[in-house]
Motif scaffolding. Structure first.
Motif, short mmCIF file in Angstrom:
data_model
loop_
_atom_site.label_atom_id
_atom_site.label_comp_id
_atom_site.label_asym_id
_atom_site.label_seq_id
_atom_site.Cartn_x
_atom_site.Cartn_y
_atom_site.Cartn_z
N LEU A 215 -39.65 9.63 34.26
CA LEU A 215 -38.22 9.72 34.56
C LEU A 215 -37.44 10.50 33.52
N SER A 217 -36.34 13.76 31.06
CA SER A 217 -35.92 15.12 31.38
C SER A 217 -37.10 16.07 31.35
N PHE A 223 -36.93 16.95 40.77
CA PHE A 223 -35.99 15.86 41.00
C PHE A 223 -34.89 16.45 41.87
N GLU A 364 -31.31 3.26 42.05
CA GLU A 364 -31.48 4.35 41.09
C GLU A 364 -32.13 3.82 39.82
N SER A 367 -31.51 5.01 33.00
CA SER A 367 -32.05 4.97 31.63
C SER A 367 -31.33 3.95 30.77
N TYR A 371 -34.76 1.85 32.80
CA TYR A 371 -35.37 2.10 34.11
C TYR A 371 -35.91 0.80 34.71
N TYR A 395 -46.06 5.45 42.36
CA TYR A 395 -45.12 6.56 42.39
C TYR A 395 -45.67 7.73 43.20
N ASP A 401 -36.74 11.93 43.66
CA ASP A 401 -35.53 11.52 42.95
C ASP A 401 -35.87 10.47 41.91
N LYS A 402 -34.92 10.21 41.02
CA LYS A 402 -35.10 9.20 39.99
C LYS A 402 -34.62 7.86 40.52
N GLY A 426 -39.70 7.31 43.04
CA GLY A 426 -39.61 8.72 43.42
C GLY A 426 -39.91 8.97 44.87
#
Length: 723
Positions: A215, A217, A223, A364, A367, A371, A395, A401-402, A426
């Motif tokens: 998740l 960056s 994403f 969602e 962070s 998570y 996953y 998506d996150k 995801g």
């Protein structure tokens, strides 16, 4: 000169070494899914300590007891395991062994470099050659190259022979090891039972570090929510509501019946009424749910789906969640709450299939809370933990998506049946419960990976995966019929239609269909496919999916059409918000025409139109104003068709004027109405059956059952007989 040659050789060696190190670093950071070995299986752990386990059509493998992706670049490029052959994507060797891989698709060759040895596969000549510094050796195993959606596959047997590995095949499981496994025939079932759950599935998150990596960056390939990638909203397309529910799954609705009683929602309360000519409400129960999306009824139970604050019995946590509240309605005058199940997050959709509700809840991955995995609750089962462990969270390799998608599988007719919860990371929003499977479509540039999960009672189990070209923009583009998966996708104003069998192998496809616009959704009816585009000049494109996929052409939709419903494979019902409804004949795609039409007499609430093709009923909710009635009176022929006292306002073609008697009638007063028609293809007309005056109320839901149309509003429930 000799010194330069030596220097060049040394440089080449260090370059190759650097490539191998980079590949290995990449694998250690991106492809290692689980660091935890198999538990409580010492014998099997010994066998697997130097082995690799693959499973037929699964994206996951075990490498020295650690779970990894077979192909980190494309999770849907999965191996195939048969009794006598294992075909793997060439990236497998890079991921599993850190080998250097190169391919030439035109020449159909693949080269695997490992330990200063090169294995060269020549697909055209079906040869496999081992090249080292001292010799060149032709292997006994035939070299074979397969190209699937841009991915090169080769036989694992060639690698095993070339690099002195032992390959064992046990049904759908393949074991590649450095030495012969010490497994007797009696050991094999236990071995398969031990390893299959680890490899025949989507990959497991397993650890907090892996979750944060997924998740974080830049760690994931894509994403991207599907809607944002298309840049399209449904209001931009006048026919975006094309089609019936072709997914063969029942979504919750405000009104249900068992034939004897009606169950409906009003002000988030559960109401029970006697069915029949004069529905009588006999009980109103406060559910305490903040927002109700609909209900299901099965036997003596009514299950209400909604969103509300969830309070767990086992903790003081209060969170926003999606809930199914089950009421025992044995006593219709006093329904009793008997069970509640819930998941943290927001409601996405629910489907009923074979008495099992599949509830999809979206949360969602934030962070700020580390998570945190969604919380769950089941009032009837204290063994349902508040959250899933990360080892239980699966996953999608190409994450959309996150966010988490929780799938709650609940049998609404058996309160003794356990609740099953599946947590996916995801998953995105492009998933379709159709046929006997759940399909998840995830963007994987430049195409889409599609994962198939089998439905069996309240269980979801991984089945297979495939990769198709283009973007799949809408769950209506994913449809299963008789075990055949039909997919519609697009790339830059070009459409693709792909057919896949039960094993997710492509059986037919048609690409480069020039539609003049992007595909926004699709409907599959029988052997026909209708692709809806964002091009207003050619909004619907038709194909035949019979013996082979064949283009039929563009369907011209009447101007100002607000919604299109499929009457059958050769007719569309086109609905305009001004109340004009027409039957569009599309038997000849090149020459569609309005076979007949009717002016219902007011502004149509087209999103609430009820069309039952089995019963031949079209119920049209209308809002009539004085101005609208005046305009219609000046411009429309008014005709009497039925023998009762109600009238209809219609525009009749020359072919049908002889079948009706024309006379002037008084238009309805301003207010809310539902007009009921029977579309009759043979007599070329909408035969008017009834007009129901709702006295200013707007219909919340409508239901046709047993020759009666039931209409629920904010203040009343209305019943009208349908001949």
């Amino acid at each position: 000169m000799k010194n330069k040659l030596i220097i060049n050789i040394v440089l080449v060696y260090f370059v190759l070494l650097a490539i191998v190190l980079v590949v290995q670093m990449k694998l250690s950071s991106n492809n290692d899914i689980s660091t935890e070995p198999l538990k409580d299986n010492v014998t099997y752990s010994d066998i697997l300590s130097d082995g690799i386990v693959l499973y037929d059509r699964s994206p996951v493998m075990l490498v020295n007891q650690k779970q990894m992706l077979v192909n980190a670049d494309n999770g849907a490029a999965v191996p195939t395991v048969t009794d006598d052959r294992v075909m793997v994507p060439v990236n497998f060797f890079e991921n599993a062994y850190g080998a250097v891989v190169s391919t030439d698709k035109n020449k159909q060759t693949a080269t695997i470099r490992l330990d200063n040895i090169a294995l060269v596969i020549d697909g055209k000549n079906h040869t496999a050659t081992l090249v080292s510094a001292s010799e060149e050796k032709t292997l006994e195993t035939d070299g074979e190259i397969e190209l699937k959606n841009g991915t090169v596959y080769m036989p694992l047997e060639c690698f095993a022979e070339g690099f002195d590995k032992e390959l064992s095949i046990y049904n759908s499981t393949a074991l590649l090891s450095d030495k012969e496994p010490q497994l007797t025939e009696d050991d094999v079932p236990g071995f398969i039972q031990a390893v299959e759950p680890q490899v025949n599935n989507l990959p497991s998150v397993d650890e907090q570090d892996k979750l944060e990596e997924l998740l974080g960056s830049g760690a994931v390939n894509i994403f991207n929510t599907i809607g944002e990638s298309i840049g399209f909203t449904k209001t931009e397309n006048p026919v975006s509501t094309l089609g019936l529910d072709t997914l063969s799954a029942d979504e919750p609705s405000i009104l249900k019946t068992d034939g004897e009683y009606l169950y409906f929602i009003r002000d988030n309360n559960l109401c029970v009424a006697r069915a029949g000519e004069h529905p009588e409400t006999i009980s109103i129960t406060n559910t305490g749910i903040d927002q109700v999306y609909g209900l299901y009824n099965s036997g003596k139970y009514v299950s209400i789906v909604g969103s509300t604050k969830i309070e767990s019995d086992s903790s003081d946590d209060v969170y926003d969640g999606c809930i199914i509240a089950v009421y025992d309605t044995t006593d219709k005058t006093l329904p009793v709450l008997v069970r509640q199940i819930a998941a943290e997050g927001s409601y996405k959709q629910a489907h009923l299939k074979d008495n099992t509700v599949y509830l999809f809840v979206y949360k969602e991955a934030d962070s700020s809370d580390g998570y945190s995995v969604p919380k769950y609750y089941d009032s009837a089962n204290s063994s349902v933990s508040d959250t899933k462990s990360l080892s239980q969270v699966r996953y999608v390799p190409e994450m959309a998506d996150k966010a988490y998608t929780s799938v709650l599988c609940f049998n609404i007719s058996d309160m003794g049946r356990a609740l099953n919860i599946h947590t996916l990371l995801g998953c995105g929003e492009n998933y379709s419960l159709t046929g006997n499977s759940l399909y998840i479509a995830a963007p994987s540039q430049p195409g889409t990976s599609v994962y198939k999960l089998n439905l069996q009672d309240t269980n979801l189990s991984y089945a297979s995966a495939a990769y198709v070209n283009g973007n799949i923009p809408d769950r209506g583009c994913i449809n299963e019929l008789n075990g055949v998966l039909r997919l519609a996708s697009w790339t830059d104003d070009i459409a693709n239609v792909t057919l896949l069998n039960d094993m997710m192998d492509v059986t037919d496809s048609l690409s480069d269909i020039s539609t003049g616009g992007n595909i926004v959704n699709a409907r599959f009816i029988g052997n026909r496919a209708y692709l809806v585009t964002d091009n207003s000049s050619s909004p619907v494109f038709a194909l035949d999916l019979g013996d082979e996929i064949r283009e039929l052409g563009v369907i011209a939709i009447p101007e100002n059409t607000a919604a299109v419903r499929n009457y059958d494979a050769e007719h569309f019902v086109c609905i305009k918000d001004d109340g004009n409804i027409s039957m569009l004949n599309i038997s000849d795609i090149s020459n569609p025409y309005e076979e007949f039409s009717v002016q219902a007499g007011g502004n149509c609430l087209y999103n609430k139109v009820l069309l039952s093709t089995e019963a031949g009923i079209l119920a049209v909710p209308l809002e009539v104003t004085g101005t609208a009635a005046s305009n219609i009176a000046e411009n429309t022929t008014v005709t009497e068709i039925t023998t009762d006292t109600t009238t209809e306002i219609t525009s009749i073609s020359e072919a049908t004027t002889e079948a009706v008697t024309t006379q002037q009638n008084t238009l309805p007063e301003s207010g809310s109405y539902v007009r009921v028609y029977s579309p009759d293809i043979q007599s070329h007309g909408f035969i008017h059956i009834n007009t129901v005056n709702l006295e200013g109320d707007e219909p919340s839901d409508m239901l046709y059952y047993g020759n009666r149309l039931y209409i629920v509003t904010e203040n009343k429930i209305v019943s009208t007989y349908i001949e």
